[in-house]
Design an enzyme around this catalytic site. Structure first.
Site, PDB file in Angstrom:
ATOM      1  N   CYS A  83       0.833  -1.212   0.000  1.00  0.00           N
ATOM      2  CA  CYS A  83       0.000   0.000   0.000  1.00  0.00           C
ATOM      3  C   CYS A  83       0.862   1.254   0.000  1.00  0.00           C
ATOM      4  O   CYS A  83       0.442   2.305  -0.482  1.00  0.00           O
ATOM      5  CB  CYS A  83      -0.952  -0.001   1.191  1.00  0.00           C
ATOM      6  SG  CYS A  83      -0.141  -0.027   2.806  1.00  0.00           S
ATOM      7  N   HIS A 107      -1.483   1.528   7.556  1.00  0.00           N
ATOM      8  CA  HIS A 107      -2.008   1.418   6.190  1.00  0.00           C
ATOM      9  C   HIS A 107      -2.010   2.794   5.542  1.00  0.00           C
ATOM     10  O   HIS A 107      -2.365   3.798   6.171  1.00  0.00           O
ATOM     11  CB  HIS A 107      -3.433   0.851   6.229  1.00  0.00           C
ATOM     12  CG  HIS A 107      -4.013   0.612   4.866  1.00  0.00           C
ATOM     13  ND1 HIS A 107      -3.433  -0.228   3.939  1.00  0.00           N
ATOM     14  CD2 HIS A 107      -5.120   1.132   4.266  1.00  0.00           C
ATOM     15  CE1 HIS A 107      -4.155  -0.234   2.839  1.00  0.00           C
ATOM     16  NE2 HIS A 107      -5.185   0.588   3.001  1.00  0.00           N
TER      17      HIS A 107
END
Length: 605
Positions: free
Chosen positions: A217, A552
Site C-alpha cells: 500500500c 495502512h
C-alpha cells in the site's frame, strides 16, 4: 568640502545587479574610525514590535528633538555618529543636519536616522550603506524576534511587516489550449484517441485501483499521487518517454512488454544477460498507459515493483515500507537511469534534468549568521520535497499561526474552528516553524570567516526556488535516543486547498528582515518566476492510519474538483470533510497555473 554641494549618485553593476557607488565621506569615516562606532550604536537600537522597524533611542521612551530648532516632528531626525548631536533634515527647507556637518571638523558627515536606523550622509544628502552597521541592525531585529517573547508571535509580526507591494502579482489569465493546424496534423498522424470506458462509470479518466501485492500500500499510495501529478501526467501521456524506443536503444528484450509490462521474466539485454537493470521511467510509462486506457479493473504494478526492488535492493521484501522513503527512492531511480543514458552531468536544481526533478526539484537556502559580527554564510541545496515538524502541542501557538496565515486558507471555516485550534497543527504553522530563525546551541558553533573563531550563530531556512509540484512530508514517526524507542505522532494537521508560498520565499524573508538593506546582503537576483507562481493548489494527500509497525496508507485525489479515496484496489468518492479529518502524511501541491480549471467543467451536477 562644501556641504551644500550635492554629489550625483553614480551606480555600477555587479553580477547584473545595480549597486550605489560607495560614499567617499563614509569611506573616509571608516578609514579613521573603523566599525566600532556602528557597533556602539547597537546598544541604542530599539526594535518595536518584535521583528519590526529598528529605531535609535538612548532610552526606550526618549523623544528626540533637533538640537538647532527643538522640533521633534520634522520628517527626518538624524543623530551624528561622531558626536550623537540630533539635527533635522526636511527638504526643500533648511537642513540643520547638513549645517551641523558643515560647522564641525571632518568626520561628522555620517549620521543615522533615529526613526529608521538607516545611515545618512549629510554632505551627499543621501542614504548610504555599510555592511557592519546593517549587520548590527539585523542582529538586533533578529534577536528581538527569536530570543525574546513567543517565537510564533514574533514570526507573525515579521511577516506582518512585509511590504504591501509584495502581495501585488501580475495575473495571467488561463486560456485553454487548442491545437493549431500543424498540431492537428501531427495528432492525426502520430497518435490515436483514448478508447472510451465500457464500464459506464462517471469516474474521471485515469482513476483506476491498484492491487495490493503484499504489504505494498505504501507503493500504491505514492503511485496514485504521481499518476495524477499534472506535469508528470502530461509528460508521459504525450509520449515524451517511449518505453519501446528506450529499451530498444539499451538493447533490452521488449517482446513481452507490450501487454502492459506484468511479465517479470524479460529482465534481459540483447545478449540474454539477466543483469540488465530495469528503467523505472519505462515502467512508469507502462503504468500510465494501463491506467489511462479506460479499463476500470484494478491494475497490478508487479513490473514496477520488481524494477524498484532492483534499484533499492535493501528494501526488496514484502514487508511494509515507508511511503516517503519509497517516493524519494523511486525519483532517484528515474533520475539515475535517465541521466546515465544521457551520458552527461545534469543539475537537479537548474531545471535541465530528468522529468522527476524537473517536476519536483526546488532549491532551499540556508543562512547562518554570526551572533557576534553579523557575518552571514549562505548555502543552497536542491530538494525534491520539504520535511516538516509538527508544531508543539500547544493550542495558543496554533491559534497565532492560524491567524497569521489566514490569507492562505481562502476563508475556509475549517482553518479557524475551535476544535482544530486546540492542540492542532497547521501546514502554514509548520512552514513558519521551518523558515523561522533558529539559534544554534553552543555545541553547534560555526567558524566565522570574519571573526576567525567559532561563534554562536542563528540559522534560517527559506525557499530559493519553488518546484512545479511541492511535496510536503510531515514527520509523524519519531525516535527517542533517550527512551530508545520510536513512536508515531497522531496529531491532527489542518491544510488549505490553496496555498500561497510567497511568505516562505527567500526574497520575502530577506526583505522582511533587511528591508531596503537586502541588496548588500543578497548577491542573487530575485527569481521573478517565484513571485509569478507562488500560488499552489492541493491535488493529492497520502495518509497513514494505524501504528508505527502496523499501518495502512491511503491516497485522496482531487480530480474535477471532487475528492476520491484510493485504497489499493478500491476507489470511492468522498466528501472534503473526510479528507480533512485524515492524518495527512504527504501533501502534493501543484502551481495554480498548471492546475487546469477547464477540467472542472466535466463535473456533473
Amino acid at each position: 568640502m562644501s556641504s551644500t554641494t550635492k554629489i550625483s549618485p553614480v551606480h555600477h553593476r555587479i553580477d547584473g545587479q545595480i549597486l550605489p557607488q560607495p560614499c567617499p565621506h563614509l569611506a573616509e569615516f571608516r578609514s579613521k574610525n573603523g566599525s566600532k562606532p556602528f557597533h556602539f550604536l547597537q546598544d541604542c537600537l530599539r526594535v518595536k514590535p518584535p521583528g519590526g522597524r529598528a529605531a535609535i533611542r538612548r532610552e526606550p521612551e526618549e523623544v528626540p528633538r533637533c538640537g538647532a530648532c527643538g522640533d521633534s516632528s520634522r520628517p527626518r531626525l538624524y543623530a551624528c555618529v561622531a558626536c550623537a548631536a540630533v539635527s533635522c533634515h526636511a527638504p526643500p527647507g533648511p537642513s540643520h543636519a547638513a549645517a551641523h556637518a558643515d560647522s564641525m571638523p571632518p568626520g561628522h558627515e555620517i549620521a543615522v536616522d533615529v526613526d529608521r536606523a538607516e545611515l545618512f550622509c549629510c554632505a551627499c544628502r543621501d542614504q548610504v550603506y555599510d555592511r557592519d552597521f546593517d549587520a548590527a541592525v539585523v542582529l538586533a531585529q533578529t534577536a528581538a524576534s527569536t530570543l525574546g517573547g513567543n517565537s510564533s508571535s514574533a514570526s507573525a509580526a515579521i511577516h506582518s511587516q512585509q511590504p504591501e507591494n509584495l502581495r501585488k502579482r501580475r495575473r495571467v489569465d488561463y486560456r485553454p489550449w487548442t491545437p493549431d493546424l500543424r498540431e492537428r496534423v501531427l495528432m492525426g498522424s502520430c497518435s490515436s484517441p483514448l478508447e472510451s470506458s465500457n464500464s459506464g462509470s462517471d469516474l474521471p479518466r485515469g482513476l483506476r485501483g491498484l492491487n495490493n501485492l503484499g504489504n505494498t500500500c505504501f507503493m500504491n499510495s505514492v503511485l496514485q499521487a504521481l499518476l495524477h501529478t499534472p506535469p508528470l501526467r502530461n509528460y508521459f501521456l504525450s509520449d515524451r518517454h517511449n518505453r519501446y524506443f528506450c529499451q530498444k536503444r539499451n538493447g533490452a528484450n521488449i517482446g513481452t512488454r507490450k501487454n502492459g509490462g506484468n511479465n517479470n521474466n524479460n529482465n534481459t539485454d540483447a545478449n540474454g544477460n539477466k543483469s540488465a537493470r530495469m528503467c523505472l521511467a519505462c515502467d512508469m510509462d507502462a503504468i500510465f498507459s494501463a491506467v489511462f486506457s479506460g479499463d476500470r479493473t484494478p491494475y497490478s504494478p508487479a513490473r514496477f515493483l520488481y524494477s524498484w526492488w532492483q534499484h533499492a535492493a535493501n528494501l526488496a521484501s514484502y514487508e511494509q515500507q515507508d511511503a516517503h522513503e519509497f517516493f524519494i527512492s523511486m525519483l532517484d531511480g528515474i533520475h539515475e537511469k535517465v541521466e546515465k543514458d544521457r551520458r552527461k552531468p545534469q543539475s537537479q536544481g537548474n531545471g535541465d534534468c530528468c522529468i522527476a526533478h524537473r517536476v519536483f526539484s526546488g532549491i532551499l537556502r540556508s543562512d547562518v549568521m554570526c551572533m557576534a559580527c553579523g557575518f552571514t554564510s549562505t548555502t543552497y541545496d536542491p530538494c525534491v520535497d520539504i520535511s516538516l515538524d509538527l508544531e508543539p502541542n500547544q493550542g495558543g501557538t496554533t491559534k497565532i499561526a492560524s491567524t497569521k496565515s489566514s490569507h492562505s486558507c481562502n476563508g475556509e471555516t475549517d482553518c479557524t474552528n475551535s476544535r482544530q485550534n486546540c492542540g492542532a497543527s497547521t501546514l502554514m504553522g509548520c512552514l513558519d516553524r521551518f523558515t523561522r530563525p533558529e539559534r544554534l546551541g553552543s555545541d553547534q558553533k560555526f567558524f566565522c570567516q570574519q571573526c576567525q573563531v567559532r561563534q554562536e550563530s542563528l540559522k534560517q531556512m527559506s525557499i530559493r526556488k519553488l518546484p512545479l509540484v511541492s511535496c510536503f512530508h510531515i514527520k509523524r514517526f519519531e525516535h527517542s535516543s533517550v527512551r530508545k524507542m520510536s513512536r508515531k505522532v497522531d496529531r491532527y494537521l489542518q491544510f488549505p486547498i490553496s496555498l500561497d508560498m510567497a511568505p516562505y520565499l527567500s526574497s520575502s524573508i530577506l526583505r522582511s528582515r533587511f528591508g531596503n538593506r537586502i541588496f548588500p546582503f543578497d548577491g542573487d537576483e530575485p527569481d521573478a518566476s517565484n513571485e509569478l507562481s507562488s500560488e499552489f493548489e492541493l491535488f493529492a494527500v497520502v495518509t497513514h492510519t494505524g501504528k508505527l509497525d502496523a499501518g495502512h496508507y491511503v491516497t485522496y485525489l482531487r480530480l474535477c474538483n471532487q475528492w476520491y479515496k484510493c485504497d489499493d484496489a478500491w476507489i470511492t468518492q468522498v466528501n472534503e470533510s473526510i479528507v480533512r479529518a485524515a492524518q495527512g502524511y504527504m501533501m502534493f501541491y501543484v502551481q495554480k497555473m498548471l492546475y487546469y480549471k477547464a477540467s472542472e467543467k466535466q463535473v456533473a451536477g
